[in-house]
Design an enzyme around this catalytic site. Structure first.
Site, PDB file in Angstrom:
ATOM      1  N   CYS A 128      13.054   6.378  13.809  1.00  0.00           N
ATOM      2  CA  CYS A 128      13.236   5.046  14.794  1.00  0.00           C
ATOM      3  C   CYS A 128      14.339   5.478  15.468  1.00  0.00           C
ATOM      4  CB  CYS A 128      13.562   4.080  13.774  1.00  0.00           C
ATOM      5  SG  CYS A 128      12.172   3.661  12.780  1.00  0.00           S
ATOM      6  N   GLY A 165      15.080   6.258   8.936  1.00  0.00           N
ATOM      7  CA  GLY A 165      15.017   7.125   7.942  1.00  0.00           C
ATOM      8  C   GLY A 165      13.939   6.432   6.883  1.00  0.00           C
ATOM      9  N   TYR A 167      10.699  18.496  17.853  1.00  0.00           N
ATOM     10  CA  TYR A 167       9.899  17.544  18.544  1.00  0.00           C
ATOM     11  C   TYR A 167      10.468  16.087  18.663  1.00  0.00           C
ATOM     12  CZ  TYR A 167       6.454  13.649  18.584  1.00  0.00           C
ATOM     13  OH  TYR A 167       5.727  12.572  18.905  1.00  0.00           O
ATOM     14  N   SER A 180       6.566  17.661  24.831  1.00  0.00           N
ATOM     15  CA  SER A 180       7.724  18.325  24.271  1.00  0.00           C
ATOM     16  C   SER A 180       7.784  19.873  24.277  1.00  0.00           C
ATOM     17  CB  SER A 180       7.557  17.837  22.964  1.00  0.00           C
ATOM     18  OG  SER A 180       7.841  16.407  22.971  1.00  0.00           O
ATOM     19  N   ASP A 220       2.698  24.812  22.262  1.00  0.00           N
ATOM     20  CA  ASP A 220       2.983  23.390  21.786  1.00  0.00           C
ATOM     21  C   ASP A 220       4.339  23.438  20.894  1.00  0.00           C
ATOM     22  OD1 ASP A 220       3.227  20.922  21.637  1.00  0.00           O
ATOM     23  OD2 ASP A 220       1.049  20.600  20.970  1.00  0.00           O
ATOM     24  N   ASP A 221       4.934  22.371  20.543  1.00  0.00           N
ATOM     25  CA  ASP A 221       6.232  22.467  19.829  1.00  0.00           C
ATOM     26  C   ASP A 221       5.808  22.666  18.233  1.00  0.00           C
ATOM     27  OD1 ASP A 221       5.649  19.449  20.987  1.00  0.00           O
ATOM     28  OD2 ASP A 221       6.180  19.434  18.881  1.00  0.00           O
TER      29      ASP A 221
HETATM   30  O1  LIG Z   1      -1.003  18.398  15.765  1.00  0.00           O
HETATM   31  P1  LIG Z   1      -0.817  16.815  16.030  1.00  0.00           P
HETATM   32  O2  LIG Z   1      -0.761  16.058  14.857  1.00  0.00           O
HETATM   33  O3  LIG Z   1      -1.632  16.384  16.909  1.00  0.00           O
HETATM   34  O4  LIG Z   1       0.823  16.800  16.278  1.00  0.00           O
HETATM   35  C1  LIG Z   1       1.560  17.625  17.150  1.00  0.00           C
HETATM   36  C2  LIG Z   1       1.490  17.046  18.684  1.00  0.00           C
HETATM   37  O5  LIG Z   1       2.103  15.729  18.850  1.00  0.00           O
HETATM   38  C3  LIG Z   1       3.279  15.769  19.316  1.00  0.00           C
HETATM   39  O6  LIG Z   1       2.687  15.345  20.796  1.00  0.00           O
HETATM   40  P2  LIG Z   1       3.178  13.869  21.209  1.00  0.00           P
HETATM   41  O7  LIG Z   1       1.874  13.465  22.188  1.00  0.00           O
HETATM   42  O8  LIG Z   1       3.215  12.778  20.211  1.00  0.00           O
HETATM   43  O9  LIG Z   1       4.278  13.833  22.289  1.00  0.00           O
HETATM   44  P3  LIG Z   1       5.187  14.637  23.483  1.00  0.00           P
HETATM   45  O10 LIG Z   1       4.268  13.948  24.650  1.00  0.00           O
HETATM   46  O11 LIG Z   1       6.297  14.467  23.250  1.00  0.00           O
HETATM   47  O12 LIG Z   1       4.706  16.220  23.417  1.00  0.00           O
HETATM   48  C4  LIG Z   1       3.688  17.123  19.262  1.00  0.00           C
HETATM   49  O13 LIG Z   1       4.308  17.594  20.782  1.00  0.00           O
HETATM   50  C5  LIG Z   1       2.385  17.899  19.471  1.00  0.00           C
HETATM   51  O14 LIG Z   1       1.806  18.075  20.760  1.00  0.00           O
HETATM   52  N1  LIG Z   2      11.162   6.184  10.947  1.00  0.00           N
HETATM   53  C1  LIG Z   2      11.919   5.349  10.569  1.00  0.00           C
HETATM   54  O1  LIG Z   2      13.163   5.722  10.514  1.00  0.00           O
HETATM   55  C2  LIG Z   2      11.494   4.223   9.752  1.00  0.00           C
HETATM   56  C3  LIG Z   2      12.524   3.112   9.134  1.00  0.00           C
HETATM   57  C4  LIG Z   2      12.028   2.394   7.963  1.00  0.00           C
HETATM   58  N2  LIG Z   2      11.596   3.299   6.700  1.00  0.00           N
HETATM   59  C5  LIG Z   2      10.558   1.640   8.718  1.00  0.00           C
HETATM   60  O2  LIG Z   2       9.681   2.111   8.137  1.00  0.00           O
HETATM   61  O3  LIG Z   2      10.778   0.703   9.394  1.00  0.00           O
HETATM   62 MG   LIG Z   3       3.158  17.176  22.141  1.00  0.00          MG
END
Ligand SMILES: O=P(O)(O)OC[C@H]1O[C@H](OP(=O)(O)OP(=O)(O)O)[C@H](O)[C@@H]1O
Ligand SMILES: NC(=O)CC[C@H](N)C(=O)O
Ligand SMILES: [Mg+2]
Length: 513
Positions: free
Chosen positions: A2, A103, A259, A305, A367-368
């Protein structure tokens, strides 16, 4: 993950907190909240949705005072659509406390039970952050011998929190009549940085999940909050800090660098941008070594990302880097959206192929990470539909094979595409012609190359080794079981405060709507 933010300033902080949360929006898209303090009175507004949707002018006007905290939520406990689990959380005793948490606690259930039976405290939601606040409240109560709180008592209470609480926590909290408290778990799993701003009225301080908030709000980066450390800034801007953990081991979450964090952030002395570029170098070397005969016409990133890794990878392999996908700027991050159906649909809404970049070419998509495989599956299909001859796929991080219990919502292995498949099977599953993953040692080397002082990382989602030592096979099985149960319907009325746009709480006045 978060986004959390805390400020002690010399002028009203409502706009500053709002702007800061917008900068941290990529860390949580499901709920947002701000609490401020004016003298001994707290004001709070929180609700479900993006920062821009949660706060209206009338809410902003009521957030008075020169110090406060903010939160944007990506849930790991409880549920995504329960406005009562939006943060900050409040308890009135001792002194009056507000808390926002990034967290996930691994002993939240046990703590909840202990608190109910021993400390006679009631928890009104399924949020682990509410548990954390109540532990802090109990420890503060136990450490207090006077009517007024002081730094010594607060540090003692944080030491008590470290002894009782397990898991990952970066925290900002407000103590009525005293000031801002921020602390980080003894492993420093989630990030927390500090900045300051010198004004003619005195020094202002800010604590945030990422340095990008400090930069964009005109503050100067000071340093990271150390693992186990607590920092205190009183209402007049006096700063003190103390190491409150008996033992610490600095092991920041590796997925932040892969990411979660924004590339323009520096956390634990590590530039996210530089480390992602380095990941591209290592990945390029692996491709050259293990797949020397791969005929690649263009390297194409999957926005957003992976861009910096892909750019560097292309440069190192002396291949053209092309932008083959256009990203709809109004769709958020898909990985942190709740529910697989929404995620799948959003990939198509978010990204579209430019066919000119694919027609008749062999492309290497970068991809990342590949987590559930939602993005890679859809994107490879799109590349083929756009006319690509061969579609190769490279991931700047290793296969994600294990659950994360420290603040990333992947608590079950069954949802991870790589959990029970080898590389060949994953390649087939996502429909690629070849698949290359970064090695974990190379990923670590890419981060260490930027800051050699950080030697350990929290890498459980890649190697199944949980740094806090309390995550057993039984714990993980229970998580799997919990997640396989249908969710309980979310009740917006749990706390009795909810109005149409969230929760408006003006302590001393208690208002709804
Ligand atoms: O295998 P998956 O479950 O699809 O997860 C991985 C993907 O999700 C994230 O992108 P996201 O669209 O969340 O954000 P970004 O625009 O920062 O890349 C990450 O960068 C990958 O592209
Ligand atoms: N991703 C997080 O940091 C989540 C904070 C907290 N565990 C919640 O669920 O709100
Ligand atoms: Mg992505």
């Amino acid at each position: 993950m978060c986004g959390i933010l805390g400020v002690v300033a010399t002028t009203p902080v409502n706009q500053l907190l709002y702007d800061g949360l917008q900068v941290l929006q990529h860390r949580g898209q499901d709920a947002a909240g701000i609490a401020t303090a004016e003298g001994g009175r707290f004001h709070m507004h929180k609700g479900s949705g993006l920062v821009r949707d949660v706060f209206r002018t009338r809410n902003m006007r009521s957030l008075m005072g020169n110090w406060g905290i903010g939160h944007c939520r990506y849930p790991t406990a409880g549920s995504a659509d329960n406005a009562a689990e939006a943060q900050p959380f409040y308890v009135n005793s001792p002194f009056g406390l507000m808390l926002a948490h990034n967290g996930n606690l691994t002993n939240a259930d046990q703590l909840k039970q202990d608190m109910f039976l021993q400390d006679l405290r009631h928890m009104n939601t399924n949020s682990d952050s509410e548990v954390l606040l109540n532990v802090l409240a109990h420890e503060l109560q136990a450490a207090s011998t006077k009517y007024q709180v002081d730094a010594e008592t607060i540090f003692k209470a944080v030491a008590g929190v470290h002894r009782r609480v397990k898991g990952a926590y970066a925290v900002v909290a407000m103590i009525a009549g005293y000031g801002l408290l921020a602390f980080r778990d003894p492993y420093g799993i989630r990030p927390l940085v500090m900045g300051r701003n010198e004004t003619s009225e005195g020094m202002e301080y800010m604590v945030a999940s990422e340095s990008v908030a400090i930069d964009t709000l005109g503050f100067k980066m000071l340093r990271d909050v150390e693992p186990g450390e607590a920092v205190l800034i009183d209402m007049r801007g006096n700063f003190v800090s103390r190491q409150c953990a008996e033992r610490t081991l600095h092991a920041p979450c590796m997925f932040e660098y892969v990411y979660l964090a924004r590339p323009d952030s520096v956390m634990d002395g590590i530039s996210v941008y530089e480390t992602r570029a380095k990941m591209g170098d290592f990945l390029a070397d692996k491709i050259r070594l293990t797949m020397p005969n791969l005929a690649i016409d263009a390297v194409i990133p999957i926005p957003d990302s992976s861009r910096h890794s892909a750019m560097e990878l292309a440069a190192r392999l002396k291949l053209p880097y092309r932008e083959g996908f256009v990203k709809n700027r109004y769709i958020g991050r898909t990985f942190i959206m709740p529910g697989q159906a929404t995620r799948r649909k959003s990939v198509r809404q978010k990204l579209n192929a430019i066919s000119q970049e694919f027609k008749g070419r062999n492309v290497l998509l970068v991809d990342d990470s590949i987590v559930r495989g939602t993005t890679s599956r859809e994107i490879i299909m799109m590349a083929r539909e756009a006319g690509a001859k061969k579609v190769y796929f490279a991931s700047a991080s290793p296969p994600v094979r294990f659950a994360n219990v420290y603040g990333i919502d992947m608590p079950t292995r069954s949802e991870l595409i790589a959990a029970f498949r080898n590389d060949e099977e994953i390649c087939r599953e996502i429909g690629a012609d070849a698949l290359i993953y970064q090695d974990l040692d190379d990923l670590k080397a890419a981060v260490r190359a930027i800051n050699p002082a950080v030697t350990q990382f929290e890498t459980s989602c890649f190697d199944g080794s949980y740094i806090t030592g309390d995550v057993t096979a039984t714990y993980l099985q229970n998580m799997e079981h919990k997640r396989s149960q249908p969710p309980l319907p979310a009740s917006d009325d749990q706390d009795g405060f909810d109005g149409p746009d969230g929760e408006q709480l003006d302590l001393n006045l208690v208002q709804a709507g």
